[in-house]
Design an enzyme around this catalytic site. Structure first.
Site: not given
Length: 293
Positions: A120-122
């Protein structure tokens, strides 16, 4: 927050408009335009004054984000264990200060977090805004790429995605030479991983970053620009749209960023001087697209 209530942080900037050039492969004239981009911003989640993780988000509904993230990360078991959430400005981003009930906070601080890589977007392994990755700026690169070369690379990439043809579930990152011939393609369920794999293959073969350009099939977030800059390439082509922070980092690193690159057109966001059109003329009286981009 009740499902039907107004979203929190509704006044935050979530869309930013930037100047562009839209280039058709079969037309020597480019169209000067403007494109709305989703705002991407690092948000540091902090529990009990201790930074926990930096996530790349659109800066809206941040209270909802704090509650949902805390639950899915296993920090809380229910919303009752969060006493409140506040937002403050941080260095280069925002901080989400999550106030946990005393018992849950003690358990959280006592637990040693094993950070696992996400698709994801971490920003994996980063728990504080000050530690966000930033490649060393590079200057003096005279590389140019023609729109014809970009078109050839995009056309060839469709057939080169072997794993995606079978699964329809992965992203690709490719390296094309100056003529648009694909030299290397790597695929992964994570868009960042695919680019890391590609860069690894290129440095293992001592590939000169000035002799080609990067093509990615995913959206272009700031990490994709940073990784491209770390390798030393000065041209990045993305099939999907960039974020606001990707544009900022592309300008910082003097990278030519072409995105929304499809079978008939591409949109140029930064680095006009490296993209060679069929002819140098550009439509739009009184507008200098070089200075605008």
């Amino acid at each position: 927050m009740p499902p039907n209530s107004e979203p929190s942080n509704a006044a935050a900037e979530t869309v930013r408009r930037v100047p562009t050039l839209v280039v058709a492969y079969d037309d020597p004239q480019a169209r000067v335009g403007e494109r709305p981009l989703a705002v991407e911003m690092p948000v540091n989640l902090v529990y009990g004054s201790v930074p926990y993780a930096v996530m790349m988000t659109t800066p809206a509904d941040l209270e909802d984000f704090a509650y949902g993230f805390s639950l899915t990360e296993g920090i809380v078991a229910s919303s009752d264990e969060i006493r409140g959430v506040s937002v403050e400005d941080g260095e280069g981003g925002l901080r989400l200060l999550v106030d946990l009930v005393p018992g849950r906070l003690r358990e959280h601080l006592a637990r040693k977090r094993a950070i696992s890589g996400r698709t994801g977007c971490g920003v994996c392994g980063i728990d504080d805004l000050a530690a966000l990755p930033k490649a060393e700026p590079r200057t003096g690169r005279e590389q140019t790429v023609t729109v014809g070369a970009v078109q050839r690379a995009l056309t060839a990439l469709g057939e080169a995605q072997v794993l995606n043809h079978e699964t329809r579930a992965v992203h690709a990152a490719a390296w094309a030479d100056r003529d648009g011939t694909l030299v290397a393609v790597r695929e992964d369920v994570g868009r960042h991983n695919g680019l890391d794999k590609l860069i690894g293959a290129l440095i293992r073969t001592n590939t000169d970053p000035a002799e080609g350009f990067v093509v990615i099939t995913s959206r272009c977030s700031f990490e994709m620009v940073e990784k491209t800059a770390s390798f030393g390439a000065s041209v990045l082509v993305a099939i999907s749209a960039p974020t606001s922070l990707a544009i900022e980092r592309a300008r910082l690193h003097d990278i030519t960023l072409c995105a929304i690159a499809r079978s008939d057109t591409l949109t140029l966001f930064t680095g006009r001087e490296r993209l060679v059109l069929a002819e140098p003329s550009v439509s739009g009286q009184g507008v200098d697209p070089v200075s605008a981009l």
